[in-house]
Scaffold this motif. Structure first.
Motif, PDB file in Angstrom:
ATOM      1  N   ASP B 100       8.323  -4.903   7.477  1.00 17.45           N
ATOM      2  CA  ASP B 100       8.624  -5.269   6.089  1.00 17.45           C
ATOM      3  C   ASP B 100       7.466  -4.937   5.163  1.00 17.45           C
ATOM      4  O   ASP B 100       7.657  -4.630   3.992  1.00 17.45           O
ATOM      5  CB  ASP B 100       8.917  -6.773   6.006  1.00 17.45           C
ATOM      6  CG  ASP B 100      10.328  -7.075   6.485  1.00 17.45           C
ATOM      7  OD1 ASP B 100      11.053  -6.092   6.746  1.00 17.45           O
ATOM      8  OD2 ASP B 100      10.675  -8.254   6.598  1.00 17.45           O
ATOM      9  N   LEU B 102       5.431  -2.499   5.676  1.00 15.73           N
ATOM     10  CA  LEU B 102       5.115  -1.064   5.737  1.00 15.73           C
ATOM     11  C   LEU B 102       6.062  -0.273   4.827  1.00 15.73           C
ATOM     12  O   LEU B 102       6.878   0.504   5.274  1.00 15.73           O
ATOM     13  CB  LEU B 102       5.238  -0.548   7.171  1.00 15.73           C
ATOM     14  CG  LEU B 102       4.458  -1.337   8.228  1.00 15.73           C
ATOM     15  CD1 LEU B 102       4.593  -0.648   9.585  1.00 15.73           C
ATOM     16  CD2 LEU B 102       3.000  -1.459   7.846  1.00 15.73           C
ATOM     17  N   ASP B 103       5.949  -0.552   3.517  1.00 15.90           N
ATOM     18  CA  ASP B 103       6.880   0.124   2.621  1.00 15.90           C
ATOM     19  C   ASP B 103       6.158   1.106   1.705  1.00 15.90           C
ATOM     20  O   ASP B 103       6.587   1.398   0.602  1.00 15.90           O
ATOM     21  CB  ASP B 103       7.643  -0.900   1.767  1.00 15.90           C
ATOM     22  CG  ASP B 103       6.706  -1.754   0.943  1.00 15.90           C
ATOM     23  OD1 ASP B 103       5.471  -1.653   1.153  1.00 15.90           O
ATOM     24  OD2 ASP B 103       7.198  -2.527   0.101  1.00 15.90           O
ATOM     25  N   TRP B 104       5.079   1.652   2.163  1.00 12.28           N
ATOM     26  CA  TRP B 104       4.326   2.576   1.289  1.00 12.28           C
ATOM     27  C   TRP B 104       5.058   3.898   1.096  1.00 12.28           C
ATOM     28  O   TRP B 104       4.702   4.706   0.265  1.00 12.28           O
ATOM     29  CB  TRP B 104       2.929   2.874   1.853  1.00 12.28           C
ATOM     30  CG  TRP B 104       2.293   1.707   2.500  1.00 12.28           C
ATOM     31  CD1 TRP B 104       2.188   0.469   1.958  1.00 12.28           C
ATOM     32  CD2 TRP B 104       1.735   1.656   3.798  1.00 12.28           C
ATOM     33  NE1 TRP B 104       1.569  -0.377   2.835  1.00 12.28           N
ATOM     34  CE2 TRP B 104       1.280   0.323   3.982  1.00 12.28           C
ATOM     35  CE3 TRP B 104       1.557   2.590   4.831  1.00 12.28           C
ATOM     36  CZ2 TRP B 104       0.663  -0.086   5.151  1.00 12.28           C
ATOM     37  CZ3 TRP B 104       0.934   2.173   5.983  1.00 12.28           C
ATOM     38  CH2 TRP B 104       0.505   0.852   6.153  1.00 12.28           C
ATOM     39  N   LEU B 105       6.083   4.099   1.888  1.00 10.00           N
ATOM     40  CA  LEU B 105       6.801   5.371   1.797  1.00 10.00           C
ATOM     41  C   LEU B 105       7.385   5.605   0.409  1.00 10.00           C
ATOM     42  O   LEU B 105       7.597   6.724  -0.021  1.00 10.00           O
ATOM     43  CB  LEU B 105       7.935   5.359   2.824  1.00 10.00           C
ATOM     44  CG  LEU B 105       8.309   6.706   3.429  1.00 10.00           C
ATOM     45  CD1 LEU B 105       7.103   7.339   4.076  1.00 10.00           C
ATOM     46  CD2 LEU B 105       9.425   6.508   4.437  1.00 10.00           C
ATOM     47  N   LYS B 106       7.672   4.476  -0.289  1.00  6.63           N
ATOM     48  CA  LYS B 106       8.313   4.677  -1.588  1.00  6.63           C
ATOM     49  C   LYS B 106       7.307   4.973  -2.694  1.00  6.63           C
ATOM     50  O   LYS B 106       7.691   5.229  -3.819  1.00  6.63           O
ATOM     51  CB  LYS B 106       9.160   3.466  -1.960  1.00  6.63           C
ATOM     52  CG  LYS B 106       8.407   2.222  -2.384  1.00  6.63           C
ATOM     53  CD  LYS B 106       9.392   1.140  -2.836  1.00  6.63           C
ATOM     54  CE  LYS B 106       8.688  -0.188  -3.098  1.00  6.63           C
ATOM     55  NZ  LYS B 106       9.618  -1.252  -3.406  1.00  6.63           N
TER      56      LYS B 106
END
Lengths: 638, 107
Positions: B100, B102-106
């Protein structure tokens, strides 16, 4: 080098010089009153000298009557459109150059006295110079586009000058009214010009003249439409019915401006345009008749309003409208000569009368009502004399200038078989004599008003009036029926016919003029008839005339209902439909963004979920519909 | 007569499906990145079962399915090695293994 030849070759300098004066005054002599006015007068005077040279050149070269002297340079061109700028000199242009520069110079000299001590002194002279430049540029235009450019400039200058006292509400309103009313006309003119360009591929006067007759034979209806569209411009500019409403209000500007607008520039531009485009009207008889009847009606209509007006400049303004109607009518019945002749003499005596009126108002510190003046003759002998000369000229008493030109118009109207217009014009002549002498008798003769302490104007105001007065007396002699190579020989369209003296027309107009003056004398001079009682006896007619036939009120009503209503409707459309569409588009984008940002969470598991369900979806489609449609969905296959 | 039907292709496929769904479920609901990797392993094994079952029942003469499953195992091992390395590296940096966060992709 011969001066006349030099002037002919360099006629483009004539508008340029006042423009230079304008630039100098506006940017260099802003705070130097004496220098500014001297510059304006000197440059305009130089233009006047050049104009004299042009007139001399025309007189030396009679071949220029049929073959105008054209010099032009290409301004810009693109496929199908080539625009030139240059000078187009023929007798009409020469006459106009002479009149405009003369009146402008006189008005400027006069203004040095009239505008003495005004805070906007240099601004005034800058505007005057620009005004002269615009009008002169219009006069020498070689094509309709060049003419239109200067035409708009003339409109701009009149706007600036009518609104010269910008701190006064009425002046601002009058300036706006003039600008917008003439703009309505300009719209028609612009449409006409576009029609011409589309159909002929040129706006050059000479090329149009060559192409027009053949075209008119092929498309008579179209040519009539073009003629009427082009004429709408002059209706606005020259104050013809029903767009005359701005002209009487234009007196809100200083008196010298009124003289310039009413005599030599703005309003004359319309007449001049019709004269320039005369080939067009000549091949479109219906349009020409339209011109004639609009002109004839305007002449009569404005004269009937002038009968009861009480303000001096307003009377003069309506008389201008009326006289312009005469000029248009003359063009409409097909006599270029008569129209241009009247334009010239009218410029002399109308400028004279506006300057004289200015002199009187100046002395009375702005009392405008003629019934509050009275007895100015004793204190202001020069002004009174000039006003009387102007009145005799406009009333058509021989041998003053107005007699000859007005007579020529009457004669031509009769000769060309417009009996109805002839009668209308004769009645107008009677009314003209009446209302002008009414003004003179009331304001300059009779009992003095003890509240007034007038004084004669200084010499720099008397002198220009004197010059114009001299021309108002003798200016018409160049066009008498007995002058062999007179005005009509030079300024004409087509074959030259030496006019003969028609004694019935001449005698009739003199009798009407004398009767008009006599009636005015009986009522206002000798008080044989009480004017108040007459007014109440005339009742509704008096009210109609005094309130200018409620034209302004009608316009107001139309404005309030039709125009404002349409505007409200269009406003609603603009807000709800046009803006609504755009706003909707923006809102839609925002909504789509809010929704779509949910797929970009950055959460690995969301991506996995989307991936998985997409695979399931493709599998389901493959299973239910076969391979091909699934391939089409994911973008592969054939 | 045997009490139970002989084990056939269908049984293997059902097993594979069940295993795959368990793995998928694990991948969808687990918060821990390592548990996620474990879920992926389950799914890969489900695929391996399918491959071998098809090999045995559809094309017994060839070894395609077996070879393929060995490839999958190799690749899975390599993937876990890399995946674990990543998880450890992230843990050092952020002190968490919860996906949860680990949302740096966005970004």
């Amino acid at each position: 080098m011969d001066f006349a030849l030099f002037s002919l070759n360099n006629a483009w300098l004539i508008p340029l010089l006042p423009f230079v004066a304008f630039v100098l005054i506006a940017f260099a002599f802003k705070n130097m009153e004496k220098t500014a006015s001297t510059t304006a007068i000197l440059f305009c005077g130089a233009s006047f000298l050049l104009s004299l040279g042009v007139v001399a050149g025309i007189l030396q070269h009679p071949e220029l009557i049929e073959q105008p002297f054209i010099k032009e340079v290409r301004w810009f061109s693109m496929p199908g459109l080539s625009i030139t700028m240059g000078q187009y000199i023929d007798p009409i242009a020469a006459m106009m150059l002479f009149v405009v520069t003369l009146v402008a110079t006189m008005v400027m000299i006069y203004s040095t006295g009239y505008m003495q001590g005004d805070p906007g002194y240099t601004r005034f002279f800058a505007y005057l110079s620009l005004f002269a430049c615009s009008m002169l540029g219009l006069v020498i235009a070689t094509n309709l586009l060049q003419m239109f450019i200067f035409w708009e400039l003339v409109g701009l200058c009149s706007y600036l000058l009518i609104g010269y006292y910008y701190f006064k509400d009425s002046a601002r309103e009058a300036a706006k009214k003039a600008f917008m009313t003439t703009r309505i006309g300009d719209f028609g003119l612009l449409l006409g010009i576009m029609f011409l360009q589309i159909n002929f591929g040129t706006l050059e006067f000479t090329e149009l003249a060559d192409k027009l007759p053949a075209f008119a034979l092929a498309h008579p209806a179209l040519i009539t439409l073009i003629g009427i569209l082009v004429f709408i411009g002059p209706i606005g500019k020259s104050g013809q019915f029903p767009l005359h409403v701005w002209l009487p209000d234009a007196m809100e500007g200083p008196s010298p401006v009124s003289a310039l607008i009413h005599a030599a520039t703005m309003v004359v531009a319309g007449v001049y345009l019709v004269a320039r485009a005369f080939t067009l009207f000549h091949v479109a008889p219906e349009a020409q008749h339209f011109v004639a009847y609009i002109g004839g009606f305007t002449a009569f209509f404005a004269a009937s309003i002038a009968l009861t007006q009480r303000e001096m400049k307003r009377i003069l303004a309506y008389s201008t409208v009326s006289q312009l109607g005469y000029m248009m009518m003359a063009l409409g019945v097909g006599s270029l000569t008569a129209s241009m002749f009247h334009l010239m003499t009218h410029a002399f005596f109308k400028a004279l009368m506006f300057l004289a009126a200015g002199s009187a108002l100046h002395a009375l510190h702005g009392t405008a009502d003629i019934f509050e003046m009275g007895g100015l003759r004793k204190k202001m002998p020069w002004t009174a004399a000039f006003m009387v000369i102007g009145t005799l000229a406009i009333a058509g008493i021989p041998p003053f200038a107005g007699f000859w030109s007005k007579d020529e118009i009457l004669l031509m109207t009769k000769l060309h078989g417009f009996t109805d217009l002839y009668i209308l014009a004769s009645l107008t002549a009677f009314m003209t004599a009446f209302y002008m002498s009414r003004m003179v008798f009331v304001a300059f003769f009779g009992k003095e008003n003890p509240h007034n302490h007038p004084h004669e104007s200084p010499w720099n105001m008397i002198l220009p009036m004197g010059v114009l007065a001299a021309l108002a007396v003798v200016g018409g002699l160049v066009g008498t029926p007995w002058t062999e190579h007179g005005f009509g020989y030079w300024v004409r369209y087509g074959e030259y016919h030496h006019p003969h003296a028609d004694w019935s027309v001449m005698g009739g107009s003199v009798i009407l003029a004398v009767a008009g003056i006599g009636l005015a004398w009986a009522i206002y001079g000798a008080k044989l008839i009480d004017n108040e009682k007459l007014a109440s006896r005339a009742g509704i007619l008096y009210t109609l005339s005094y309130r200018k036939f409620f034209i302004d009120e009608i316009y107001q009503a139309i404005n309030k209902t039709l125009v404002a209503g349409t505007a409200r409707f269009l406003y609603w459309i603009d807000i709800h439909i046009v803006d609504g569409f755009i706003d909707g588009l923006a809102d839609g984008t925002g909504w789509a963004g809010r929704v779509l940002r949910r797929v970009q969470t950055g959460q690995l598991q969301h991506y996995a979920m989307i991936f998985f369900f997409t695979v399931v979806l493709v599998a389901v489609i493959m299973g239910l519909m076969g391979n091909n449609s699934a391939m089409a969905l994911i973008g592969g296959g054939k | 007569m045997a009490l139970v039907a002989p084990v056939g292709l269908t049984h293997f496929l059902l097993l594979g499906t069940a295993l795959f769904c368990l793995g998928l479920y694990c991948v969808f609901i687990k918060r821990n990145a390592i548990a996620l990797l474990m879920g992926i392993e389950l799914m890969l094994n489900a695929v391996n079962i399918n491959l071998i079952a098809f090999n045995k029942f559809i094309a017994p003469a060839s070894y395609t399915g077996q070879v393929f499953s060995i490839f999958v195992i190799v690749v899975a091992a390599a993937e876990v090695a890399v995946g674990l390395a990543l998880v450890i590296s992230i843990y050092r940096d952020r002190a968490t293994t919860s996906v949860d966060d680990l949302d740096w992709l966005k970004w």
